[in-house]
Motif scaffolding. Structure first.
Motif, PDB file in Angstrom:
ATOM      1  N   ALA A 149      33.136  17.256  74.664  1.00  0.00           N
ATOM      2  CA  ALA A 149      33.639  17.639  75.981  1.00  0.00           C
ATOM      3  C   ALA A 149      34.028  19.111  76.013  1.00  0.00           C
ATOM      4  O   ALA A 149      34.337  19.721  74.989  1.00  0.00           O
ATOM      5  N   ILE A 150      33.994  19.665  77.212  1.00  0.00           N
ATOM      6  CA  ILE A 150      34.433  21.043  77.455  1.00  0.00           C
ATOM      7  C   ILE A 150      35.548  20.992  78.493  1.00  0.00           C
ATOM      8  O   ILE A 150      35.365  20.448  79.585  1.00  0.00           O
ATOM      9  N   PHE A 151      36.699  21.546  78.135  1.00  0.00           N
ATOM     10  CA  PHE A 151      37.864  21.525  79.016  1.00  0.00           C
ATOM     11  C   PHE A 151      38.155  22.952  79.490  1.00  0.00           C
ATOM     12  O   PHE A 151      38.270  23.868  78.683  1.00  0.00           O
ATOM     13  N   THR A 152      38.274  23.104  80.782  1.00  0.00           N
ATOM     14  CA  THR A 152      38.579  24.409  81.363  1.00  0.00           C
ATOM     15  C   THR A 152      39.998  24.406  81.907  1.00  0.00           C
ATOM     16  O   THR A 152      40.346  23.577  82.756  1.00  0.00           O
ATOM     17  N   TYR A 153      40.808  25.314  81.395  1.00  0.00           N
ATOM     18  CA  TYR A 153      42.172  25.510  81.883  1.00  0.00           C
ATOM     19  C   TYR A 153      42.201  26.787  82.711  1.00  0.00           C
ATOM     20  O   TYR A 153      41.502  27.763  82.409  1.00  0.00           O
ATOM     21  N   THR A 154      43.018  26.800  83.736  1.00  0.00           N
ATOM     22  CA  THR A 154      43.199  27.981  84.573  1.00  0.00           C
ATOM     23  C   THR A 154      44.628  28.482  84.404  1.00  0.00           C
ATOM     24  O   THR A 154      45.583  27.695  84.509  1.00  0.00           O
ATOM     25  N   LEU A 155      44.770  29.770  84.125  1.00  0.00           N
ATOM     26  CA  LEU A 155      46.098  30.332  83.886  1.00  0.00           C
ATOM     27  C   LEU A 155      46.950  30.301  85.154  1.00  0.00           C
ATOM     28  O   LEU A 155      46.510  30.721  86.219  1.00  0.00           O
ATOM     29  N   THR A 156      48.168  29.811  84.997  1.00  0.00           N
ATOM     30  CA  THR A 156      49.153  29.841  86.084  1.00  0.00           C
ATOM     31  C   THR A 156      50.176  30.944  85.858  1.00  0.00           C
ATOM     32  O   THR A 156      50.933  31.300  86.759  1.00  0.00           O
ATOM     33  N   SER A 157      50.200  31.483  84.636  1.00  0.00           N
ATOM     34  CA  SER A 157      51.100  32.578  84.276  1.00  0.00           C
ATOM     35  C   SER A 157      50.424  33.381  83.176  1.00  0.00           C
ATOM     36  O   SER A 157      50.008  32.813  82.159  1.00  0.00           O
ATOM     37  N   ALA A 158      50.268  34.680  83.378  1.00  0.00           N
ATOM     38  CA  ALA A 158      49.567  35.523  82.407  1.00  0.00           C
ATOM     39  C   ALA A 158      50.460  35.836  81.208  1.00  0.00           C
ATOM     40  O   ALA A 158      51.686  35.939  81.343  1.00  0.00           O
ATOM     41  N   PRO A 159      49.870  36.010  80.013  1.00  0.00           N
ATOM     42  CA  PRO A 159      50.675  36.338  78.817  1.00  0.00           C
ATOM     43  C   PRO A 159      51.498  37.609  78.973  1.00  0.00           C
ATOM     44  O   PRO A 159      52.553  37.741  78.345  1.00  0.00           O
ATOM     45  N   GLY A 160      51.034  38.543  79.787  1.00  0.00           N
ATOM     46  CA  GLY A 160      51.787  39.771  79.976  1.00  0.00           C
ATOM     47  C   GLY A 160      52.988  39.635  80.887  1.00  0.00           C
ATOM     48  O   GLY A 160      53.775  40.583  81.032  1.00  0.00           O
ATOM     49  N   ASP A 161      53.160  38.442  81.472  1.00  0.00           N
ATOM     50  CA  ASP A 161      54.245  38.248  82.440  1.00  0.00           C
ATOM     51  C   ASP A 161      55.522  37.684  81.825  1.00  0.00           C
ATOM     52  O   ASP A 161      56.566  37.662  82.481  1.00  0.00           O
ATOM     53  N   LEU A 162      55.442  37.186  80.587  1.00  0.00           N
ATOM     54  CA  LEU A 162      56.609  36.522  80.002  1.00  0.00           C
ATOM     55  C   LEU A 162      56.764  36.892  78.535  1.00  0.00           C
ATOM     56  O   LEU A 162      55.817  36.786  77.747  1.00  0.00           O
ATOM     57  N   THR A 163      57.968  37.318  78.170  1.00  0.00           N
ATOM     58  CA  THR A 163      58.324  37.590  76.776  1.00  0.00           C
ATOM     59  C   THR A 163      59.502  36.706  76.391  1.00  0.00           C
ATOM     60  O   THR A 163      60.478  36.608  77.133  1.00  0.00           O
ATOM     61  N   VAL A 164      59.388  36.047  75.230  1.00  0.00           N
ATOM     62  CA  VAL A 164      60.457  35.166  74.759  1.00  0.00           C
ATOM     63  C   VAL A 164      60.739  35.479  73.290  1.00  0.00           C
ATOM     64  O   VAL A 164      59.882  36.050  72.600  1.00  0.00           O
ATOM     65  N   PRO A 165      61.908  35.107  72.767  1.00  0.00           N
ATOM     66  CA  PRO A 165      62.151  35.250  71.326  1.00  0.00           C
ATOM     67  C   PRO A 165      61.314  34.247  70.549  1.00  0.00           C
ATOM     68  O   PRO A 165      60.891  33.218  71.088  1.00  0.00           O
ATOM     69  N   GLU A 166      61.072  34.544  69.275  1.00  0.00           N
ATOM     70  CA  GLU A 166      60.181  33.705  68.481  1.00  0.00           C
ATOM     71  C   GLU A 166      60.685  32.278  68.297  1.00  0.00           C
ATOM     72  O   GLU A 166      59.913  31.374  67.989  1.00  0.00           O
ATOM     73  N   ASP A 167      61.993  32.039  68.492  1.00  0.00           N
ATOM     74  CA  ASP A 167      62.529  30.689  68.336  1.00  0.00           C
ATOM     75  C   ASP A 167      62.626  29.933  69.668  1.00  0.00           C
ATOM     76  O   ASP A 167      63.275  28.893  69.736  1.00  0.00           O
ATOM     77  N   ALA A 168      61.952  30.415  70.694  1.00  0.00           N
ATOM     78  CA  ALA A 168      61.992  29.757  72.009  1.00  0.00           C
ATOM     79  C   ALA A 168      61.040  28.564  72.003  1.00  0.00           C
ATOM     80  O   ALA A 168      59.924  28.616  72.529  1.00  0.00           O
ATOM     81  N   SER A 169      61.485  27.474  71.415  1.00  0.00           N
ATOM     82  CA  SER A 169      60.621  26.305  71.231  1.00  0.00           C
ATOM     83  C   SER A 169      60.282  25.589  72.536  1.00  0.00           C
ATOM     84  O   SER A 169      59.371  24.757  72.572  1.00  0.00           O
ATOM     85  N   TRP A 170      60.991  25.914  73.620  1.00  0.00           N
ATOM     86  CA  TRP A 170      60.736  25.237  74.891  1.00  0.00           C
ATOM     87  C   TRP A 170      59.318  25.485  75.397  1.00  0.00           C
ATOM     88  O   TRP A 170      58.783  24.684  76.173  1.00  0.00           O
ATOM     89  N   VAL A 171      58.693  26.567  74.926  1.00  0.00           N
ATOM     90  CA  VAL A 171      57.335  26.842  75.406  1.00  0.00           C
ATOM     91  C   VAL A 171      56.337  25.816  74.865  1.00  0.00           C
ATOM     92  O   VAL A 171      55.216  25.719  75.366  1.00  0.00           O
ATOM     93  N   LEU A 172      56.746  25.045  73.846  1.00  0.00           N
ATOM     94  CA  LEU A 172      55.876  24.022  73.271  1.00  0.00           C
ATOM     95  C   LEU A 172      56.194  22.631  73.788  1.00  0.00           C
ATOM     96  O   LEU A 172      55.547  21.652  73.382  1.00  0.00           O
TER      97      LEU A 172
END
Length: 219
Positions: free
Chosen positions: A153-176
């Motif tokens: 299968a091929i899955f296509t995701y569409t970005l709802t937020s660009a990587p350049g728009d959000l910076t978090v500390p390395e221990d911000a586990s909520w992103v997972l």
């Protein structure tokens, strides 16, 4: 007899400084050039082996309309392919985010969702050194596509937020989290999270982008 002359302390200091500069330059050269050469070689080999494994697989493809089942990958194995059309990027996705994994492609966070499945499919990659797969990731914008290719299968995701728009500390586990940032919410759709270093030097800041699954195709 003439007295023996010792080395000038200034000369010794200059020699030490010179050796340190040469060693530092060598280290930086290895980090920014040598690791990329090795990673590019490992990446190409991983892609070839993955496609060959799929070609040789006895596992039949699901019939049209049947649910697509994604098997849990073995640790540190090249499991799927990542393609980002806007960047002209294709990299293997390795099951793990340890140094040995990120040096061979893009890493998948074990414990997060599998490709195309309900929950949060989370990836990590280097911006510099070790093949730098996410070197141009800040060029991505909301609405850009990220494609994950699996055996059937091929899955296509569409970005709802660009990587350049959000910076978090390395221990911000909520992103997972299955629903990023909402740990108490049960996921009902498929999400994508991309993580990488915010800076080109080593800092604790991480850039994060999010997306949702918008298309599923049999391959």
């Amino acid at each position: 007899m003439p007295a023996k002359t010792g080395r000038s302390p200034l000369l010794v200091l200059l020699i030490v400084v010179l050796v340190a500069i040469v060693a530092g330059a060598g280290f930086l050269g290895w980090q920014y050039l040598g690791t990329n050469v090795l990673a590019d070689r490992a990446t190409g080999q991983a892609v070839a082996e993955l496609r060959q494994r799929w070609a040789d697989s006895p596992t039949p493809a699901p019939a049209e309309g049947e649910p697509i089942v994604i098997d849990q990958p073995a640790a540190h194995q090249a499991a799927w392919l990542l393609r980002i059309p806007k960047l002209g990027l294709e990299r293997p996705i390795i099951a793990g985010v340890e140094a040995q994994d990120l040096g061979r492609g893009v890493g998948w966070y074990p414990g997060t969702a599998l490709p195309g499945q309900v929950g949060n499919f989370a990836l990590a990659g280097y911006r510099v050194t070790n093949g730098e797969p996410f070197k141009r990731i800040f060029e991505l914008e909301k609405g850009d596509e990220v494609i994950i290719e699996t055996e059937h299968a091929i899955f296509t995701y569409t970005l709802t937020s660009a990587p350049g728009d959000l910076t978090v500390p390395e221990d911000a586990s909520w992103v997972l989290d299955p629903v990023p940032g909402q740990s108490d919410v049960v996921a009902t759709q498929a999400f994508l999270t991309l993580t990488t270093a915010e800076d080109v030097i080593d800092t604790p800041d991480r850039a994060v982008g999010f997306g949702t699954l918008t298309k599923t195709e049999n391959r």
